[in-house]
Scaffold this motif. Structure first.
Motif, PDB file in Angstrom:
ATOM      1  N   ARG A 406      30.292 -41.146  11.095  1.00 22.45           N
ATOM      2  CA  ARG A 406      31.198 -41.853  12.027  1.00 22.45           C
ATOM      3  C   ARG A 406      31.122 -43.360  11.829  1.00 22.45           C
ATOM      4  NH1 ARG A 406      33.556 -38.913  16.100  1.00 22.45           N
ATOM      5  NH2 ARG A 406      32.645 -36.840  16.409  1.00 22.45           N
ATOM      6  N   GLU A 414      39.250 -36.185  13.378  1.00 26.47           N
ATOM      7  CA  GLU A 414      38.115 -35.440  13.915  1.00 26.47           C
ATOM      8  C   GLU A 414      37.860 -34.137  13.163  1.00 26.47           C
ATOM      9  OE1 GLU A 414      34.842 -35.339  16.309  1.00 26.47           O
ATOM     10  OE2 GLU A 414      36.335 -36.937  16.183  1.00 26.47           O
ATOM     11  N   LYS A 418      34.412 -33.408  11.087  1.00 23.90           N
ATOM     12  CA  LYS A 418      33.517 -32.291  11.357  1.00 23.90           C
ATOM     13  C   LYS A 418      33.106 -31.593  10.070  1.00 23.90           C
ATOM     14  CE  LYS A 418      33.066 -28.053  14.076  1.00 23.90           C
ATOM     15  NZ  LYS A 418      33.742 -27.084  14.979  1.00 23.90           N
TER      16      LYS A 418
END
Length: 576
Positions: A406, A414, A418
């Motif tokens: 991040r 997102e 992941k």
């Protein structure tokens, strides 16, 4: 292509033609330094000693008889008889081109064997912990490597699913009236196991019932068998989730628990007794092995059946080897079990060989490994001193990778983030282990394993994304690269030669079960590409021929990094 094998064959022929004994070996290896060529043959000294000839004289004869036309640009003798071989750059370029076009990067086909890999081996009603990780991921890397080469690989998860403890567990299930065991989580089962043990130790009536259930279970009682199956199913369901997170290729179909061999045990004991290999001693059945000595220097007695009729792990492992020959037709069996079990396995296999249960041609190999240690040099534990659960370790890896990725990619979507976090976090834990020699202990260190420099998963994954991004940025289709590879610069030839050594690396890993050799190769390859990238312009090359040639080298580098990491079970991502 296996350059080492090609050179070994030619130098061995020249050695024999020069008067060396027919069993002389070339001992060809990759040179440690560029001034000694690309390869060095060190077998002349040993061959000269056997032949009663001065080594330098034999080396001169070998070089005169050596036919490396088109393969080597120069062959020279160094020191007392070392033969240094410098590969021809056009030969390297042609074979690099062939590797890029070929299936499996030009790896030579093998004569397929049936190879069984025994790894992971968790226990029923217990959650997997840190002690299972080395067996699981090193064994899986071996399975992936051998399968890639073309062997038939049978994965064997030797589940601890049999023994006296199951009577205790079944009795406790009954006591708490928990017939619907499928709803239980494995974490509950761990507590369940402790409670069952407490009851067994403190309640004699419970203990008698538990021992009775052991007898019933071993006798095939349907109720006990059903309860036992529930415990196994719950355990393996949770373990499978862990295997999936680890990107390990084990499935529920690969479970070959101790119970599989249970019916074979009476027949094996009876056979060994009938043939005089086993004898009775103080009521137990024992095999005396001359190869192993007790403290008094006498042949060690290995118990295969106790006084009470119970069997031991040794008996199970004898049956296991026999089964793998008779039913699975194994040519080779690799056991990924920690080093503390070595003598136990050697004793079981000695009995197997003595009894003739497997042919001499069937190889039984203990690919042992050391322990995972904390920074204090002691076995890796939680801060409270407890055993680290594997699921907790993976959770922390994901958390740490999430913070790292991040910070570097604040704008990454997102869903993509992941996937990258999973690949980097899990990859870091696996690679940190796989990059160390399995025969030694290694120190677990979060900071080192998640670093973006050094021989780590994040560095290797980033190296791959860096290479593949060249094609994305320039919107180049690899099919548009139609011009041949040319090697004008030293860095180009060094990279191309290293790319051609992929087969030598993977053959070593397959033969010795040493994934750290692949890690070292990939790290070296990434470093060579980095030097090539910085000093040899690719997209801005001075000619179209040079541009396409360097793009092809970049493409083969990306394919090799990806394939090499895949044999380790490390996932790659397209950007980081």
């Amino acid at each position: 292509m296996n350059i080492q094998a090609i050179l070994s064959g030619k130098i061995s022929s020249a050695l024999i033609a020069a008067g060396a004994p027919t069993d002389s070996e070339a001992h060809v290896r990759q040179s440690a330094k560029a001034q000694f060529g690309d390869y060095q043959a060190n077998g002349v000294m040993a061959a000269a000693k056997k032949a009663g000839m001065p080594p330098r004289q034999l080396a001169e004869k070998v070089v005169n008889l050596l036919d490396l036309q088109g393969i080597a640009s120069k062959v020279e003798i160094a020191g007392p008889g070392f033969i240094n071989i410098f590969l021809d750059k056009e030969w390297v370029a042609t074979n690099t081109e062939n590797a890029l076009k070929a299936e499996k990067l030009g790896i030579s086909p093998v004569e397929p064997q049936t190879i069984i890999i025994d790894y992971s081996a968790p226990n029923v009603a217990k959650q997997m912990h840190i002690g299972h990780i080395r067996s699981t991921i090193i064994g899986d890397a071996a399975a992936r490597t051998l399968e890639f080469l073309g062997h038939k690989v049978i994965r064997a998860n030797h589940l601890g699913d049999w023994g006296t403890q199951f009577g205790m567990l079944i009795a406790y299930l009954e006591k708490v009236q928990n017939e619907n065991a499928k709803d239980m989580a494995l974490a509950d089962l761990e507590e369940f196991y402790r409670a069952a043990k407490k009851n067994y130790d403190e309640d004699e009536e419970f203990a008698i019932r538990a021992r009775n259930y052991v007898v019933k279970l071993q006798g095939g009682d349907e109720y006990c068998r059903n309860m036992w199956r529930k415990l196994v199913e719950i355990t393996m369901s949770q373990n499978q989730a862990t295997y999936n997170r680890l990107n390990v290729t084990l499935t529920e179909k690969d479970v070959m628990g101790e119970s599989l061999y249970n019916d074979m045990l009476p027949g094996i004991v009876a056979d060994l007794k009938q043939r005089g290999i086993a004898v009775e001693s103080d009521g137990a059945t024992v095999v005396y092995l001359d190869e192993f000595k007790n403290k008094e220097g006498e042949p060690m007695g290995i118990i295969i059946q106790k006084k009470d009729g119970g069997y031991l792990y040794t008996t199970t492992d004898i049956a296991c080897a026999k089964y793998r020959h008779e039913v699975l037709n194994a040519d080779r069996v690799l056991y990924y079990i920690d080093s503390r079990q070595h003598q136990h396995l050697m004793q079981a296999w000695s009995i197997v060989r003595k009894a003739g249960y497997i042919p001499e041609s069937m190889s039984l190999e203990h690919h042992m490994f050391g322990m995972m240690l904390g920074k204090d040099g002691k076995p890796f534990k939680t801060r409270a001193g407890g055993t680290v659960k594997l699921s907790d370790l993976l959770d922390e890896a994901i958390e740490r990778a999430d913070m790292l990725i991040r910070e570097k990619n604040p704008d990454m979507p997102e869903d993509e983030l992941k996937k990258v976090v999973e690949a980097v976090g899990i990859g870091a834990v696996k690679y940190a282990d796989l990059s160390k020699s399995r025969t030694t202990d290694y120190v677990f260190d979060w900071d080192n394993m998640l670093a973006f420099d050094g021989n780590t998963a994040p560095y290797m994954q980033y190296a791959y994304t860096r290479v593949s991004s060249i094609f994305k940025r320039a919107e180049i289709d690899e099919n548009s690269l139609t011009l041949p590879i040319v090697l004008n610069e030293e860095r180009e030839q060094a990279l191309a030669t290293r790319l051609l050594q992929f087969e030598e690396t993977i053959i070593t890993v397959a033969r010795e079960g040493t994934p750290h050799v692949m890690c070292a190769y990939l790290y070296d390859l990434a470093g060579l590409f980095s030097g090539f990238y910085e000093h040899c312009p690719i997209l801005n090359a001075e000619s179209e021929e040079l541009r396409q040639s360097r793009l092809k080298l970049a493409l083969l580098t990306a394919k090799t990094l990806k394939q090499g990491l895949d044999t380790l079970g490390i996932q790659t991502v397209e950007r980081m």
